[in-house]
Design a protein around this motif. Structure first.
Motif, PDB file in Angstrom:
ATOM      1  N   TRP A 191     -30.349  -0.873  72.075  1.00  0.00           N
ATOM      2  CA  TRP A 191     -31.795  -1.042  72.141  1.00  0.00           C
ATOM      3  C   TRP A 191     -32.230  -1.330  73.574  1.00  0.00           C
ATOM      4  CZ3 TRP A 191     -35.537  -0.521  68.456  1.00  0.00           C
ATOM      5  CH2 TRP A 191     -35.096  -0.370  67.130  1.00  0.00           C
ATOM      6  N   GLY A 192     -33.405  -0.839  73.902  1.00  0.00           N
ATOM      7  CA  GLY A 192     -33.941  -1.091  75.225  1.00  0.00           C
ATOM      8  C   GLY A 192     -35.408  -0.707  75.284  1.00  0.00           C
ATOM      9  N   VAL A 193     -35.918  -0.608  76.494  1.00  0.00           N
ATOM     10  CA  VAL A 193     -37.335  -0.325  76.706  1.00  0.00           C
ATOM     11  C   VAL A 193     -37.472   0.961  77.503  1.00  0.00           C
ATOM     12  CG1 VAL A 193     -39.518  -1.175  77.632  1.00  0.00           C
ATOM     13  CG2 VAL A 193     -37.851  -2.786  76.677  1.00  0.00           C
ATOM     14  N   LEU A 194     -38.268   1.870  76.989  1.00  0.00           N
ATOM     15  CA  LEU A 194     -38.605   3.110  77.676  1.00  0.00           C
ATOM     16  C   LEU A 194     -39.901   2.881  78.438  1.00  0.00           C
ATOM     17  CD1 LEU A 194     -37.551   6.091  77.825  1.00  0.00           C
ATOM     18  CD2 LEU A 194     -39.258   6.613  76.059  1.00  0.00           C
ATOM     19  N   MET A 195     -39.880   3.181  79.725  1.00  0.00           N
ATOM     20  CA  MET A 195     -41.054   2.895  80.558  1.00  0.00           C
ATOM     21  C   MET A 195     -41.167   3.932  81.668  1.00  0.00           C
ATOM     22  SD  MET A 195     -39.505  -0.337  82.698  1.00  0.00           S
ATOM     23  CE  MET A 195     -38.617  -0.992  81.284  1.00  0.00           C
ATOM     24  N   ARG A 196     -42.310   3.956  82.329  1.00  0.00           N
ATOM     25  CA  ARG A 196     -42.484   4.808  83.508  1.00  0.00           C
ATOM     26  C   ARG A 196     -41.674   4.231  84.677  1.00  0.00           C
ATOM     27  NH1 ARG A 196     -46.940   8.357  84.081  1.00  0.00           N
ATOM     28  NH2 ARG A 196     -46.869   7.846  86.292  1.00  0.00           N
ATOM     29  N   LYS A 197     -41.178   5.119  85.523  1.00  0.00           N
ATOM     30  CA  LYS A 197     -40.392   4.672  86.670  1.00  0.00           C
ATOM     31  C   LYS A 197     -41.217   3.890  87.679  1.00  0.00           C
ATOM     32  CE  LYS A 197     -36.936   8.360  86.389  1.00  0.00           C
ATOM     33  NZ  LYS A 197     -36.402   9.618  86.985  1.00  0.00           N
ATOM     34  N   ASP A 198     -42.554   4.052  87.621  1.00  0.00           N
ATOM     35  CA  ASP A 198     -43.411   3.308  88.543  1.00  0.00           C
ATOM     36  C   ASP A 198     -43.980   2.039  87.906  1.00  0.00           C
ATOM     37  OD1 ASP A 198     -45.171   4.417  86.755  1.00  0.00           O
ATOM     38  OD2 ASP A 198     -46.338   5.541  88.237  1.00  0.00           O
ATOM     39  N   SER A 199     -43.482   1.658  86.746  1.00  0.00           N
ATOM     40  CA  SER A 199     -43.993   0.454  86.083  1.00  0.00           C
ATOM     41  C   SER A 199     -43.352  -0.789  86.700  1.00  0.00           C
ATOM     42  CB  SER A 199     -43.706   0.505  84.588  1.00  0.00           C
ATOM     43  OG  SER A 199     -42.314   0.477  84.358  1.00  0.00           O
ATOM     44  N   PRO A 200     -44.009  -1.950  86.599  1.00  0.00           N
ATOM     45  CA  PRO A 200     -43.474  -3.176  87.218  1.00  0.00           C
ATOM     46  C   PRO A 200     -42.088  -3.565  86.730  1.00  0.00           C
ATOM     47  CG  PRO A 200     -45.772  -3.472  86.602  1.00  0.00           C
ATOM     48  CD  PRO A 200     -45.353  -2.152  86.031  1.00  0.00           C
ATOM     49  N   LEU A 201     -41.778  -3.303  85.462  1.00  0.00           N
ATOM     50  CA  LEU A 201     -40.483  -3.721  84.913  1.00  0.00           C
ATOM     51  C   LEU A 201     -39.345  -2.775  85.277  1.00  0.00           C
ATOM     52  CD1 LEU A 201     -41.395  -4.976  81.310  1.00  0.00           C
ATOM     53  CD2 LEU A 201     -41.110  -6.301  83.420  1.00  0.00           C
ATOM     54  N   ALA A 202     -39.663  -1.620  85.870  1.00  0.00           N
ATOM     55  CA  ALA A 202     -38.621  -0.639  86.191  1.00  0.00           C
ATOM     56  C   ALA A 202     -37.652  -1.161  87.252  1.00  0.00           C
ATOM     57  CB  ALA A 202     -39.255   0.660  86.659  1.00  0.00           C
ATOM     58  N   ALA A 203     -38.074  -2.145  88.025  1.00  0.00           N
ATOM     59  CA  ALA A 203     -37.198  -2.706  89.062  1.00  0.00           C
ATOM     60  C   ALA A 203     -36.092  -3.574  88.469  1.00  0.00           C
ATOM     61  CB  ALA A 203     -38.022  -3.522  90.057  1.00  0.00           C
ATOM     62  N   LYS A 204     -36.231  -3.972  87.222  1.00  0.00           N
ATOM     63  CA  LYS A 204     -35.243  -4.830  86.580  1.00  0.00           C
ATOM     64  C   LYS A 204     -34.121  -3.981  85.975  1.00  0.00           C
ATOM     65  CE  LYS A 204     -36.730  -8.316  84.136  1.00  0.00           C
ATOM     66  NZ  LYS A 204     -36.383  -9.493  84.964  1.00  0.00           N
TER      67      LYS A 204
END
Length: 299
Positions: free
Chosen positions: A169-182
């Motif tokens: 399990w995980g989170v799918l997000m945009r590469k420019d989103s704030p959480l992408a750095a984690k």
């Protein structure tokens, strides 16, 4: 209730016209009208709302919509049974019906089907995707032979073989989103974020337990039952989707990335089928090949 009359009813529902349905069935309009009326009298319910003289369009009542759904299931099951019985004992041909959630483990099914195709090219596969509730419903109605499901299995109702794979399990997000750095996503990272969640039943409280909040306390902007559709909403910037890894391609020019949850959360899976189910030869061959493919893959 005769199967023939169910076919007549579905023709009327499809054409939204008794006149056009009669033409497609090569029946006279009075004959078709009489058959449908007799069905309504047998069931004691009105199934169609007939149009006025100025409009011949017919619509289904609530009971008619229920019957249409059931009639489609009944006729599909009849056709499936006819195909299984009619095949020669000497030739293994037929159809294998599989229901599954979205998971990279479908590759195992594909590998088994590919190997079996070399010996039995007359076996055809029909894959239906949906959440666990959908797969179980299809299995109970006899519309699929096997289901690939996550979590525990009701062993009183189903036989199963465990697939020794897990989905992360995980989170799918945009590469420019704030959480992408984690590198990993913690529960508190999502408490104030717009979330896109699976409609999968969370009666066990697994997601709520991980995220340390009641789902009602979160900002759930959308729900999904197929992650591909959710990925489009993520790509458009609607929110963060929680789901399985390896389903959406996040490599290359994709705008999306995937970050696993921490504490790590994984789900195991099983292939299940109804107890005392009588398999077609095609289904028997597929199950044997699936077990052999697992051994060959070392899983």
């Amino acid at each position: 209730m005769e199967l023939r009359v169910l076919q007549y009813f579905l023709a009327v529902a499809r054409e939204q016209s008794i006149v056009r349905a009669a033409e497609s069935l090569h029946l006279s309009q009075p004959t078709l009208s009489t058959q449908i009326k007799a069905m309504e009298e047998e069931l004691g319910k009105q199934l169609l709302i007939r149009g006025t003289k100025g409009s011949r369009k017919v619509t289904l009542t609530e009971e008619g919509m229920i019957l249409r759904k059931r009639a489609e299931e009944i006729l599909n099951l009849v056709h499936k049974t006819e195909r299984e019985i009619s095949h020669s004992d000497e030739v293994v041909v037929g159809d294998v019906y599989i229901g599954t959630g979205e998971t990279d483990a479908v590759r195992l099914i594909a590998k088994a089907a590919r190997e079996l195709y070399r010996t039995y090219p007359g076996i055809h596969y029909h894959i239906t995707s949906g959440n666990a509730a959908f797969v179980i419903e299809q299995l109970e109605k006899g519309l699929i032979d096997f289901g690939l499901v996550f979590g525990t299995v009701d062993q009183a109702k189903y036989n199963h073989i465990k697939i020794p794979l897990t989905d992360v399990w995980g989170v799918l997000m945009r590469k420019d989103s704030p959480l992408a750095a984690k590198q990993n996503i913690s529960p508190e990272d999502l408490w104030d974020k717009p979330l896109i969640l699976s409609r999968q039943d969370d009666s066990s409280g697994a997601l709520a337990s991980w995220i340390q909040r009641e789902i009602s306390e979160l900002e759930v902007v959308a729900t999904y039952n197929l992650l591909f559709n959710a990925s489009l909403m993520v790509d458009e910037g609607l929110g963060y989707a929680i789901g399985f890894d390896k389903i959406i391609n996040t490599s290359g020019n994709s705008n999306l990335c995937f970050r696993p949850l921490t504490p790590r959360r994984e789900d195991g899976m099983c292939i299940i089928w109804k107890k005392y189910q009588v398999f077609s030869k095609a289904s028997e061959k597929f199950m044997a090949q699936l077990k052999e493919t697992q051994k060959e893959q070392g899983i």
